[in-house]
Design an enzyme around this catalytic site. Sequence first.
Site, PDB file in Angstrom:
ATOM      1  N   ASP A   1     -10.548   4.883  -0.547  1.00 50.25           N
ATOM      2  CA  ASP A   1     -10.568   3.603   0.188  1.00 50.25           C
ATOM      3  C   ASP A   1     -12.181   3.846   0.414  1.00 50.25           C
ATOM      4  OD1 ASP A   1      -7.954   3.523   1.016  1.00 50.25           O
ATOM      5  OD2 ASP A   1      -8.619   3.595   3.056  1.00 50.25           O
TER       6      ASP A   1
ATOM      7  N   ASP B   1       0.460  -1.159   0.362  1.00 54.95           N
ATOM      8  CA  ASP B   1       0.255   0.111   0.073  1.00 54.95           C
ATOM      9  C   ASP B   1       0.361   1.136   0.108  1.00 54.95           C
ATOM     10  OD1 ASP B   1      -2.064   1.691   0.330  1.00 54.95           O
ATOM     11  OD2 ASP B   1      -2.428   1.466   2.589  1.00 54.95           O
TER      12      ASP B   1
HETATM   13  C1  GAL Z   1      -5.019   2.290   3.336  1.00 55.09           C
HETATM   14  C2  GAL Z   1      -5.854   1.157   2.303  1.00 55.09           C
HETATM   15  C3  GAL Z   1      -7.076   0.461   3.673  1.00 55.09           C
HETATM   16  C4  GAL Z   1      -5.956  -0.232   4.773  1.00 55.09           C
HETATM   17  C5  GAL Z   1      -5.185   0.583   5.931  1.00 55.09           C
HETATM   18  C6  GAL Z   1      -4.144   0.263   6.413  1.00 55.09           C
HETATM   19  O1  GAL Z   1      -4.379   3.249   2.292  1.00 55.09           O
HETATM   20  O2  GAL Z   1      -5.988   1.750   1.714  1.00 55.09           O
HETATM   21  O3  GAL Z   1      -7.482  -0.993   2.620  1.00 55.09           O
HETATM   22  O4  GAL Z   1      -4.656  -0.854   4.102  1.00 55.09           O
HETATM   23  O5  GAL Z   1      -4.677   1.510   3.820  1.00 55.09           O
HETATM   24  O6  GAL Z   1      -4.005   1.938   7.194  1.00 55.09           O
END
Ligand code: GAL
Length: 436
Positions: A244, A183
């Site tokens: 998200d 990510d």
């Molecule tokens: C975001 C991601 C989420 C989750 C989160 C964790 O960037 O889109 O699905 O993984 O980070 O902090």
Amino acid sequence: MSGPAHPSRPARPSGPAPRCRTLTLLAAALVLAAGPLTAVGGRPAAALGNAVAATPPMGWNTWNSFGCSIDEQLVREAADSLVASGMKDAGYDSVIVDDCWFDPRRDARGDLHGDPERFPSGMKALGEYIHARGLKFGIYQTPTDRTCAQRGHDYPGATGSQGHEQQDADTFAAWGVDHLKYDWCSEAGTLDEQIAAFTRMRDALRNTHRDIVYSINPNSYHADKTGATYDWSAVAHLWRTTEDITSAWDEHKADNSYGMSVMDIVHLNGRLGHQAGPGHWNDPDMLEVGVPGMNETEYRSHFSLWAQMAAPLIAGNRLPAMTPAVRDILTNQAVIGVDQDGLGRPARIAVDSDTELVTVRELAGGDRSVTLTNTGDTAATVSTTAAGLGIAEAPSYTVRNLWTGAAGSTTGTLAAGLAAHETAMYRVTPGGPDDR
Ligand code: GAL
């Protein structure tokens, strides 16, 4: 965008109770092109090899219900619940531990470890527990210096893989990791820098010689949302196309910003189907089915549309507390069969108006799956025709409703009386019963 994608997910009130629905299938002309379908082509498969993601991955992830509040007991219970609930049998074969699993400090050699208080048995032991139940083990990490929770100051440290790519890939392989969610979660970085960083981990994973599903998210926190504007199929098995998801039906967003609702995502991801296929999938984010914020009608629509888009089906609800209705949605084999169809060709949006959404997907063997969604806020009839679906005429066809199981034969318009936000989903086969 306005701020970091943060780990604490605000709870939304539940939506209205589901309404009864009247489904009417009118005879007329929904017609399918007979004859062989062309093979999926034109796109390179992910350079890691297709086998581990020949169809969209399915599983369960900690994030949507628990955020950073996770520990090994919770993950073990989730693995047990996947088995006991029948979810595993329905195809959900991975347990993915998202952000906040790690010790906020690397050790003297620079190695990662699980947080000693919340994961005292260690990540290898957790992987063994998951594997012993016939499930795969997934984990979260980032290509930058810090994870999303670390960037948002919701978790201490800066333990991203930047500068540790091969070391971390080797660690994950040694722990038996089968799925890596990687990510970006940073405002910084050009597209070229993102491609270079995501490719570094792809190559590091390949060097481990372990089959690992590689799932990337170039969007969160990033201004350009390159997951939606660049074709990542040569880099990863799946790539997030949106910010998200949140458990909401329609936020009417036009800018792919944090807190994407189901319909915001469909409008965006539903137009990217041409770039997906076996081994390389658009990822419109994890499921919110059973996560408070929508009603059962909306959960069914969400699930139907994710199946039409050939999306990874990664549940995120509280499994032990799952209601029978939510379980029935998540384990609907007919809908899952569409998602997992071997041709791997996502649906096309045929109609997208203020109150109607119609999608059509080609399936292996010549069937089509069709969704009719009432996107308006009052009950309405949604209908389509062969011409509306852009498919050639045939004398007759059989139609099976994938939510009620009702089957019929028709030569005409496909129409359904639908409650607000309801979706009717059909599998349509060329030829009527007399031809079979
Ligand atoms: C975001 C991601 C989420 C989750 C989160 C964790 O960037 O889109 O699905 O993984 O980070 O902090």
